[in-house]
Scaffold this motif. Sequence first.
Motif, PDB file in Angstrom:
ATOM      1  N   ASP A 175      20.179   6.247   4.298  1.00 28.31           N
ATOM      2  CA  ASP A 175      20.386   4.985   5.019  1.00 28.31           C
ATOM      3  C   ASP A 175      19.111   4.475   5.691  1.00 28.31           C
ATOM      4  O   ASP A 175      18.892   3.263   5.785  1.00 28.31           O
ATOM      5  CB  ASP A 175      21.539   5.105   6.041  1.00 28.31           C
ATOM      6  CG  ASP A 175      21.455   6.349   6.917  1.00 28.31           C
ATOM      7  OD1 ASP A 175      20.436   7.062   6.877  1.00 28.31           O
ATOM      8  OD2 ASP A 175      22.443   6.614   7.652  1.00 28.31           O
ATOM      9  N   GLY A 176      18.222   5.410   6.127  1.00 27.15           N
ATOM     10  CA  GLY A 176      16.970   4.976   6.741  1.00 27.15           C
ATOM     11  C   GLY A 176      16.085   4.277   5.718  1.00 27.15           C
ATOM     12  O   GLY A 176      15.489   3.229   5.997  1.00 27.15           O
ATOM     13  N   SER A 177      16.033   4.830   4.538  1.00 27.09           N
ATOM     14  CA  SER A 177      15.242   4.230   3.468  1.00 27.09           C
ATOM     15  C   SER A 177      15.819   2.872   3.060  1.00 27.09           C
ATOM     16  O   SER A 177      15.099   1.887   2.919  1.00 27.09           O
ATOM     17  CB  SER A 177      15.212   5.191   2.280  1.00 27.09           C
ATOM     18  OG  SER A 177      14.510   4.637   1.206  1.00 27.09           O
ATOM     19  N   ALA A 212       7.106   6.371  -1.136  1.00 26.67           N
ATOM     20  CA  ALA A 212       7.642   5.015  -1.287  1.00 26.67           C
ATOM     21  C   ALA A 212       8.981   4.824  -0.578  1.00 26.67           C
ATOM     22  O   ALA A 212       9.914   4.257  -1.137  1.00 26.67           O
ATOM     23  CB  ALA A 212       7.738   4.637  -2.763  1.00 26.67           C
ATOM     24  N   MET A 213       9.056   5.282   0.666  1.00 27.26           N
ATOM     25  CA  MET A 213      10.301   5.113   1.432  1.00 27.26           C
ATOM     26  C   MET A 213      10.668   3.627   1.484  1.00 27.26           C
ATOM     27  O   MET A 213       9.836   2.765   1.740  1.00 27.26           O
ATOM     28  CB  MET A 213      10.105   5.654   2.858  1.00 27.26           C
ATOM     29  CG  MET A 213      11.342   5.521   3.705  1.00 27.26           C
ATOM     30  SD  MET A 213      11.171   6.436   5.255  1.00 27.26           S
ATOM     31  CE  MET A 213      12.630   5.829   6.112  1.00 27.26           C
ATOM     32  N   GLY A 214      11.926   3.348   1.213  1.00 28.74           N
ATOM     33  CA  GLY A 214      12.407   1.967   1.259  1.00 28.74           C
ATOM     34  C   GLY A 214      12.287   1.228  -0.063  1.00 28.74           C
ATOM     35  O   GLY A 214      12.773   0.100  -0.192  1.00 28.74           O
ATOM     36  N   LEU A 227       0.808  -1.227   0.000  1.00 29.04           N
ATOM     37  CA  LEU A 227       0.000   0.000   0.000  1.00 29.04           C
ATOM     38  C   LEU A 227       0.839   1.274   0.000  1.00 29.04           C
ATOM     39  O   LEU A 227       0.470   2.263  -0.628  1.00 29.04           O
ATOM     40  CB  LEU A 227      -0.962   0.011   1.191  1.00 29.04           C
ATOM     41  CG  LEU A 227      -2.288  -0.711   0.954  1.00 29.04           C
ATOM     42  CD1 LEU A 227      -3.186  -0.576   2.180  1.00 29.04           C
ATOM     43  CD2 LEU A 227      -3.019  -0.195  -0.280  1.00 29.04           C
ATOM     44  N   ASN A 228       1.977   1.260   0.697  1.00 27.62           N
ATOM     45  CA  ASN A 228       2.743   2.511   0.738  1.00 27.62           C
ATOM     46  C   ASN A 228       3.210   2.961  -0.645  1.00 27.62           C
ATOM     47  O   ASN A 228       2.927   4.097  -1.049  1.00 27.62           O
ATOM     48  CB  ASN A 228       3.894   2.407   1.738  1.00 27.62           C
ATOM     49  CG  ASN A 228       4.762   3.638   1.667  1.00 27.62           C
ATOM     50  OD1 ASN A 228       5.848   3.617   1.138  1.00 27.62           O
ATOM     51  ND2 ASN A 228       4.238   4.753   2.151  1.00 27.62           N
ATOM     52  N   PRO A 229       3.904   2.116  -1.429  1.00 27.39           N
ATOM     53  CA  PRO A 229       4.257   2.597  -2.769  1.00 27.39           C
ATOM     54  C   PRO A 229       3.057   2.831  -3.673  1.00 27.39           C
ATOM     55  O   PRO A 229       3.098   3.686  -4.558  1.00 27.39           O
ATOM     56  CB  PRO A 229       5.178   1.513  -3.335  1.00 27.39           C
ATOM     57  CG  PRO A 229       5.015   0.338  -2.460  1.00 27.39           C
ATOM     58  CD  PRO A 229       4.550   0.832  -1.122  1.00 27.39           C
ATOM     59  N   SER A 282      15.657   8.876  -3.114  1.00 23.15           N
ATOM     60  CA  SER A 282      14.656   8.511  -2.107  1.00 23.15           C
ATOM     61  C   SER A 282      14.018   9.730  -1.472  1.00 23.15           C
ATOM     62  O   SER A 282      14.488  10.866  -1.610  1.00 23.15           O
ATOM     63  CB  SER A 282      15.287   7.613  -1.039  1.00 23.15           C
ATOM     64  OG  SER A 282      16.291   8.302  -0.345  1.00 23.15           O
ATOM     65  N   VAL A 283      12.969   9.444  -0.721  1.00 23.71           N
ATOM     66  CA  VAL A 283      12.165  10.469  -0.058  1.00 23.71           C
ATOM     67  C   VAL A 283      13.032  11.328   0.876  1.00 23.71           C
ATOM     68  O   VAL A 283      13.991  10.836   1.454  1.00 23.71           O
ATOM     69  CB  VAL A 283      11.016   9.791   0.735  1.00 23.71           C
ATOM     70  CG1 VAL A 283      11.541   8.866   1.812  1.00 23.71           C
ATOM     71  CG2 VAL A 283      10.052  10.784   1.318  1.00 23.71           C
ATOM     72  N   GLY A 284      12.669  12.603   0.974  1.00 24.69           N
ATOM     73  CA  GLY A 284      13.317  13.451   1.975  1.00 24.69           C
ATOM     74  C   GLY A 284      14.438  14.304   1.418  1.00 24.69           C
ATOM     75  O   GLY A 284      14.460  14.671   0.236  1.00 24.69           O
ATOM     76  N   GLY A 285      15.387  14.600   2.303  1.00 26.19           N
ATOM     77  CA  GLY A 285      16.403  15.603   2.028  1.00 26.19           C
ATOM     78  C   GLY A 285      17.250  15.344   0.797  1.00 26.19           C
ATOM     79  O   GLY A 285      17.614  16.294   0.089  1.00 26.19           O
ATOM     80  N   ASN A 286      17.593  14.093   0.519  1.00 23.95           N
ATOM     81  CA  ASN A 286      18.512  13.914  -0.622  1.00 23.95           C
ATOM     82  C   ASN A 286      17.833  14.267  -1.950  1.00 23.95           C
ATOM     83  O   ASN A 286      18.453  14.859  -2.826  1.00 23.95           O
ATOM     84  CB  ASN A 286      19.224  12.554  -0.600  1.00 23.95           C
ATOM     85  CG  ASN A 286      18.298  11.393  -0.686  1.00 23.95           C
ATOM     86  OD1 ASN A 286      17.566  11.269  -1.652  1.00 23.95           O
ATOM     87  ND2 ASN A 286      18.303  10.539   0.339  1.00 23.95           N
ATOM     88  N   SER A 287      16.531  13.958  -2.074  1.00 22.71           N
ATOM     89  CA  SER A 287      15.828  14.371  -3.300  1.00 22.71           C
ATOM     90  C   SER A 287      15.714  15.895  -3.356  1.00 22.71           C
ATOM     91  O   SER A 287      15.817  16.508  -4.426  1.00 22.71           O
ATOM     92  CB  SER A 287      14.426  13.762  -3.362  1.00 22.71           C
ATOM     93  OG  SER A 287      14.499  12.435  -3.839  1.00 22.71           O
ATOM     94  N   CYS A 301      17.366  12.259   8.887  1.00 23.44           N
ATOM     95  CA  CYS A 301      17.567  13.706   8.877  1.00 23.44           C
ATOM     96  C   CYS A 301      16.261  14.442   8.568  1.00 23.44           C
ATOM     97  O   CYS A 301      15.921  15.429   9.218  1.00 23.44           O
ATOM     98  CB  CYS A 301      18.642  14.011   7.838  1.00 23.44           C
ATOM     99  SG  CYS A 301      18.957  15.733   7.590  1.00 23.44           S
ATOM    100  N   SER A 302      15.523  13.918   7.590  1.00 27.18           N
ATOM    101  CA  SER A 302      14.346  14.649   7.086  1.00 27.18           C
ATOM    102  C   SER A 302      13.224  14.771   8.101  1.00 27.18           C
ATOM    103  O   SER A 302      12.338  15.596   7.937  1.00 27.18           O
ATOM    104  CB  SER A 302      13.802  13.945   5.842  1.00 27.18           C
ATOM    105  OG  SER A 302      14.845  13.698   4.945  1.00 27.18           O
ATOM    106  N   THR A 303      13.223  13.915   9.113  1.00 29.42           N
ATOM    107  CA  THR A 303      12.118  13.992  10.087  1.00 29.42           C
ATOM    108  C   THR A 303      12.605  14.535  11.430  1.00 29.42           C
ATOM    109  O   THR A 303      11.942  14.381  12.454  1.00 29.42           O
ATOM    110  CB  THR A 303      11.485  12.592  10.296  1.00 29.42           C
ATOM    111  OG1 THR A 303      12.542  11.632  10.426  1.00 29.42           O
ATOM    112  CG2 THR A 303      10.594  12.213   9.156  1.00 29.42           C
ATOM    113  N   GLY A 304      13.787  15.120  11.441  1.00 31.59           N
ATOM    114  CA  GLY A 304      14.244  15.767  12.673  1.00 31.59           C
ATOM    115  C   GLY A 304      15.438  15.113  13.330  1.00 31.59           C
ATOM    116  O   GLY A 304      15.597  15.207  14.551  1.00 31.59           O
TER     117      GLY A 304
END
Length: 406
Positions: free
Chosen positions: A295-297, A269-271, A83-85, A241-246, A327-330
């Motif tokens: 790395d979290g993804s 679609a994290m991960g 469901l997430n992706p 991936s999602v967040g700061g690097n994109s 990083c992206s979530t704090g």
Amino acid sequence: MATIDPRLFYEQALVGNGITHAFGVPDSCLKGLLSYLYATKNVPEHIVTASEGAAVALAAGYYLSTGKLAVAYMQNSGLANSLNPLQSLAAKEVFGIPLLLIVGWRGRPGEHDEPEHVLAGPITPSTLALNGFPHEVMPSTLPELVETIARLSRVAKEGNTPVALVVPNHRFGPYVPDKTPTDGTDGAINGNANVITSKKYRGPLRAEEWRSAEGELPLSREYAIRAVLKQLYEKDVTVSSVGGNSREIYMVRKENGKDLSQNFLSIGAMGHTYPLAYGVQIGHSKGRVVCIEGDGSFLMHVSNVAVLAAHAPPSLIHVVIHNQIHCSTGNQPIPISTENLLSLAGSLPYKQKFFVDTSEGLIQACEWAQESTLIVVVVNQSVKNTLPRPTEHPFELRDIYMSSFA
Ligand SMILES: Cc1ncc(C[n+]2csc(CCOP(=O)(O)OP(=O)(O)O)c2C)c(N)n1
């Protein structure tokens, strides 16, 4: 009730409607079809994934580079895994990526089944409906089924949406394979790891050693991303991936006045970034696909990497940015030590693996990447206070990216 011949289903309903690739996790309702796929198709026409989300990500990536629908198959228990992706990447409200789910229907009302299907079974159609995914239950004759797949494909393409065929038990007849089923891979596993370290970085460190290196890391995530982008050739593309690097890729492209035709910013679609990039490379033969992932993804669904990297082509490079935090979530710490992350990465079946923490090491690793490659870049935690977010609608980002494969 008469059953459907899996070969005729594949040839007439799928190929007849332009669908040639299928990715997924097995289900007993799909047994006959899967026996056929295992026996007659190899990677990349048929890829068995570790989780259903990866099958969706593969189908999405495949669509981006080919403009064609692929199948993501699963048991309805696995629908939740996907469901997430589906919701944050493929949905018509986000990137609008058409694909065909084939969902085995365990726990169908009126049929006795195991207790674990009692909740999910009856609500399978309503789960699909609630998500706005058009779906139909598999009919019992081949001509009707060919029509159903044609209709679903049309709806998927016209509506830019995932669609689903829901398959009750016993609808597919058996397929008797004429060769021993394989795991769907070409058998390539765990090539020789080619681990290089920069001058400073000494490969998998013990946790105590790592602590002493804290604060001394020369590279920031932004610098690492800039260095990777500089290594791209004209026909190379990225998937990030999602967040700061994109958001950093977006920032760098904008400041250079470049468009985003080379860069797919996977804002959801994290991960699932690596399967997505893998799907893109299936349809991209003119250049490399560089997957840039936090790395979290990476950690979230690493089992999919463990399966896919074994048969990834030389043109697929996976860059994992290890800042030790979400990083992206704090800046919450990721729940794995560097030592364990590197041990994990070291055990994955890429043909080449590089662990680096300097720009020279990173550039060298990009130059040396000749086969299915992993580059773990260990970076410090400094980031800009504000990073831009894409102002374009995801459809616009999708279309400009797809234009680079035309
Ligand atoms: C499935 C899912 N879970 C959680 C989130 C929330 N989230 C967005 S970015 C992020 C952190 C990503 O960490 P990492 O991949 O290490 O990248 P970094 O932020 O450190 O650059 C999280 C947890 C999400 N978007 N999707």
